[in-house]
Enzyme design. Sequence first.
Site, PDB file in Angstrom:
ATOM      1  CB  THR A  97      -0.794  -0.190   1.068  1.00 22.36           C
ATOM      2  OG1 THR A  97      -1.756  -1.393   1.167  1.00 22.36           O
ATOM      3  CG2 THR A  97      -1.918   1.396   1.102  1.00 22.36           C
ATOM      4  CE  LYS A 143      -4.921  -2.351   1.149  1.00 22.55           C
ATOM      5  NZ  LYS A 143      -3.712  -3.254   1.082  1.00 22.55           N
ATOM      6  CE  LYS A 201       2.283   0.969   5.326  1.00 24.67           C
ATOM      7  NZ  LYS A 201       1.532   0.680   3.919  1.00 24.67           N
TER       8      LYS A 201
END
EC number: 1.1.1.411
Length: 297
Positions: A98, A174, A242
Amino acid sequence: MMNLVAGVIGLGAMGGGMAASLRRAGYPVQVFDVRGEMAAAFAQDGGTACASPAELGAACDVVVSVVINAAQTETVLFGPGGCAAAMRPGSVFVMCSTVDPNGSMALEKRLNDLGLLYIDAPISGGAAKAASGEMTMMTSGAPAAYAKAEAVLHAMAAKVYKLGDAAGAGSKVKVINQLLAGVHIAAAAEAMALGLREGVDPAALYEVITHSAGNSWMFENRMAHVLAGDYTPLSAVDIFVKDLGIVLDMARASKFPLPLSSTAHQMFMQASTAGFAKEDDSAVIKIFPGIELPKTP
């Protein structure tokens, strides 16, 4: 396409299952992990453990990278012993992390300039679905890359969504998925914390909610960890520090407001700085004061 040699870099919760799915499908599989013992253990049941990404890249037609973030992807490709310089022209690099969509687009160009093909292919579904070959891949890339690697993708995933003919689209989808996942986990933790504060039996609350309209996949999955008092990381708190950071960065570039994502991000950052960074992401519930969490039986 079974004459293709496939490689997997990163044998963590997802990558290990993906490599096993490729081996089960009949592909010759090369593997690399910075923890050499992980690669050696995988190779005991079939496959080849490589000493570096470069060794793996030189041997493979399709290289699947399942590392944590953009920095690790950069190291895998271009760091000491990186695979980019060793891969044969026309081979395919499949990037499953990702990352910021703009970073993925830049990576495609760098690899194309080296004569390599690239598929932007972030993944979802968790370790169990990765191990059974039933996960989801959100992909985008050039037709030539799919022509060579698509069968490999389908060997690892039940759903392979083709979202565009260039990198970026897969990562954008995503990122949006991670927005929902992070907000849902934070909301689930908040709901369970309120129940504990109000003296509701947590097992009864879990039973009712998972059979009611307020349920979500994340409530059902993550609050089971809370009930068990088990914060062994399947996906850690810092993963959502993150990922929600990437969500907010993407939206900030177009000045798009994301109030729920911002709040969830703050919750995960609070949990991280409180000492729960490496625990399961359900440990975000530990930021709520005045509650007694279920203990490990």
